[in-house]
Scaffold this active site. Structure first.
Site, PDB file in Angstrom:
ATOM      1  CB  CYS A 202     -37.574  23.384   8.576  1.00 37.61           C
ATOM      2  SG  CYS A 202     -37.909  24.685   9.757  1.00 37.61           S
TER       3      CYS A 202
ATOM      4  CD  GLU B 258     -39.204  26.007   5.259  1.00 36.99           C
ATOM      5  OE1 GLU B 258     -38.983  25.639   4.099  1.00 36.99           O
ATOM      6  OE2 GLU B 258     -38.319  26.033   6.125  1.00 36.99           O
TER       7      GLU B 258
END
Ligand SMILES: Cc1ncc(CN)c(N)n1
Length: 219
Positions: free
Chosen positions: A135, A204
């Site tokens: 992240c 993601e």
């Protein structure tokens, strides 16, 4: 080779897919459909609430004071600086803070935040470090790529500026060192770290796709 380098090598094709995703390319050149961006703003706001929770739980789990300080500092900066960007983008769309907070999570956002929070409560500190790393490093690398291909300033420039800022870069740098220290301190955890890293990295990618397709429940 350091732990973070090993993980990044294992995720190289996911990184390449993220950089080539139309959400990323169109955000960089300013042509992204505002409705897709609004979807990202709303969903990412809900994501960041749990992301801050992940750092807070990791901070509470850490044994040494320096690690606690850094993790809790990042939790605060997510809630304050990063979510402020979302609040200001939302204001441009006439969306209030209360509406952001009340946004229903899309399926991908549910999957990603559930994975992170579950890892926070059930995983080791090493697994938590690996789960949060994509992240941080992913957004920095994607935003650096956006800055390289962007030709002029446009409505999404503040996104690129935040995620290429010195402050964000320093937090990513710290997280990289955190992953490396966990990798060295807990060799028995490496397989679990790689699995957590790959799951977050794939989520993601799916998050860009969720925003681009304005994914909902279809109900
Ligand atoms: C889904 C996602 N991943 C990472 C980041 C960067 N903190 C973010 N804002 N959103």
């Amino acid at each position: 080779m350091s732990g973070s380098q090993r993980l990044l090598e294992a995720g190289a094709e996911i990184w390449a897919a993220q950089k080539a995703h139309p959400f990323v390319v169109e955000l960089a050149d300013g042509t992204l459909d505002p409705a897709a961006f609004e979807h990202w703003v709303r969903q990412d706001y809900r994501y960041l609430q749990d992301y801050a929770r992940l750092f807070a739980i990791a901070g509470a789990t850490a044994r040494d004071e320096a690690t606690m300080t850094e993790l809790l500092g990042i939790a605060h900066s997510v809630l304050d600086t990063e979510m402020d960007l979302h609040r200001s983008f939302a204001a441009d769309y006439g969306i209030s803070r209360a509406e952001l907070e009340a946004t229903e999570k899309a399926p991908t956002c549910v999957a990603y935040t559930n994975f992170l929070v579950r890892t926070a409560y059930e995983g080791s500190l090493a697994e938590i470090a690996a789960a949060l790393y994509p992240c941080m490093q992913g957004y920095l690398d994607v935003a650096d790529h956006m800055a390289e291909i962007a030709e002029e300033e446009h409505r999404y420039t503040p996104f690129i500026e935040l995620y290429t800022s010195d402050e964000f870069r320093a937090e990513v740098e710290w997280c990289r060192g955190f992953v490396d220290r966990c990798w060295e301190a807990a060799p028995g955890e490496r397989e679990a770290m790689e699995a957590a890293f790959r799951t977050s990295a794939k989520l993601e990618y799916r998050f860009w796709e969720m925003a681009y397709t304005q994914e909902g429940w279809g109900l």
